[in-house]
Design a protein around this motif. Structure first.
Motif, PDB file in Angstrom:
ATOM      1  N   THR A 178       1.195  -4.976  -7.952  1.00 57.38           N
ATOM      2  CA  THR A 178      -0.079  -4.264  -8.007  1.00 57.38           C
ATOM      3  C   THR A 178      -0.958  -4.803  -9.134  1.00 57.38           C
ATOM      4  O   THR A 178      -2.157  -4.593  -9.139  1.00 57.38           O
ATOM      5  N   THR A 199      11.736  -9.223  -2.261  1.00 55.70           N
ATOM      6  CA  THR A 199      10.321  -9.452  -1.995  1.00 55.70           C
ATOM      7  C   THR A 199       9.564  -8.247  -2.529  1.00 55.70           C
ATOM      8  O   THR A 199       9.902  -7.111  -2.199  1.00 55.70           O
ATOM      9  N   GLY A 217      -1.319  -7.516  -4.665  1.00 56.53           N
ATOM     10  CA  GLY A 217      -1.486  -7.102  -3.286  1.00 56.53           C
ATOM     11  C   GLY A 217      -0.881  -8.039  -2.255  1.00 56.53           C
ATOM     12  O   GLY A 217      -0.856  -7.719  -1.075  1.00 56.53           O
ATOM     13  N   LYS A 218      -0.383  -9.205  -2.692  1.00 55.16           N
ATOM     14  CA  LYS A 218       0.219 -10.159  -1.760  1.00 55.16           C
ATOM     15  C   LYS A 218       1.717 -10.265  -2.043  1.00 55.16           C
ATOM     16  O   LYS A 218       2.119 -10.449  -3.200  1.00 55.16           O
ATOM     17  N   PRO A 219       2.569 -10.159  -0.996  1.00 53.87           N
ATOM     18  CA  PRO A 219       4.019 -10.212  -1.195  1.00 53.87           C
ATOM     19  C   PRO A 219       4.458 -11.550  -1.791  1.00 53.87           C
ATOM     20  O   PRO A 219       3.884 -12.595  -1.500  1.00 53.87           O
ATOM     21  N   VAL A 220       5.483 -11.485  -2.629  1.00 55.72           N
ATOM     22  CA  VAL A 220       6.059 -12.684  -3.232  1.00 55.72           C
ATOM     23  C   VAL A 220       7.570 -12.496  -3.300  1.00 55.72           C
ATOM     24  O   VAL A 220       8.063 -11.407  -3.594  1.00 55.72           O
ATOM     25  N   THR A 221       8.314 -13.555  -2.982  1.00 58.60           N
ATOM     26  CA  THR A 221       9.769 -13.510  -3.050  1.00 58.60           C
ATOM     27  C   THR A 221      10.202 -13.917  -4.448  1.00 58.60           C
ATOM     28  O   THR A 221       9.719 -14.901  -4.996  1.00 58.60           O
ATOM     29  N   THR A 240       5.534  -6.675  -3.794  1.00 65.13           N
ATOM     30  CA  THR A 240       4.087  -6.803  -3.701  1.00 65.13           C
ATOM     31  C   THR A 240       3.528  -6.272  -5.020  1.00 65.13           C
ATOM     32  O   THR A 240       3.485  -5.061  -5.230  1.00 65.13           O
TER      33      THR A 240
END
Length: 105
Positions: A31, A27, A9-13, A29
């Motif tokens: 699940t 980027t 649930g948190k964006p990551v590059t 996100t």
């Protein structure tokens, strides 16, 4: 990498290593997040209870049926499965390659 926290649930590059990719970073996100490397031995001691052979077989069967695309399992023209990496993992990979092979990836 140790110290990296990736949460569902948190964006990551991520670094895209697909040589045909237009963008080198993406980027996403996630699940679902799952640790890929789990230590079995720490400080010379068994760190977890090892699964039985039946549990290992069931795990592999589940991965092949539920977590692998059918296009990756076909024998003719299988789909290439590219794995994106966090910038820290990509840097570590590049550094290790340079140390072992005298050049960049």
């Amino acid at each position: 990498m140790d110290g990296e926290e990736i949460e569902a649930g948190k964006p990551v590059t991520m670094v895209n290593l697909d040589s045909d990719a237009i963008e080198r970073t993406v980027t996403i996100t996630p699940t679902k997040v799952k640790k890929l490397l789990v230590p079995h031995i720490l400080h010379g001691e068994l760190a977890m209870e090892l699964p039985s052979i039946a549990e290992k077989k069931a795990y592999i069967a589940r991965q092949l049926t539920d977590e692998t695309w059918e296009s990756e399992l076909r024998l003719e023209c299988p789909h290439k499965h590219y794995v994106n990496m966090t910038p820290a993992v990509a840097e570590c990979r590049s550094r290790m390659y340079a140390e072992l092979h005298g050049g960049k990836v």
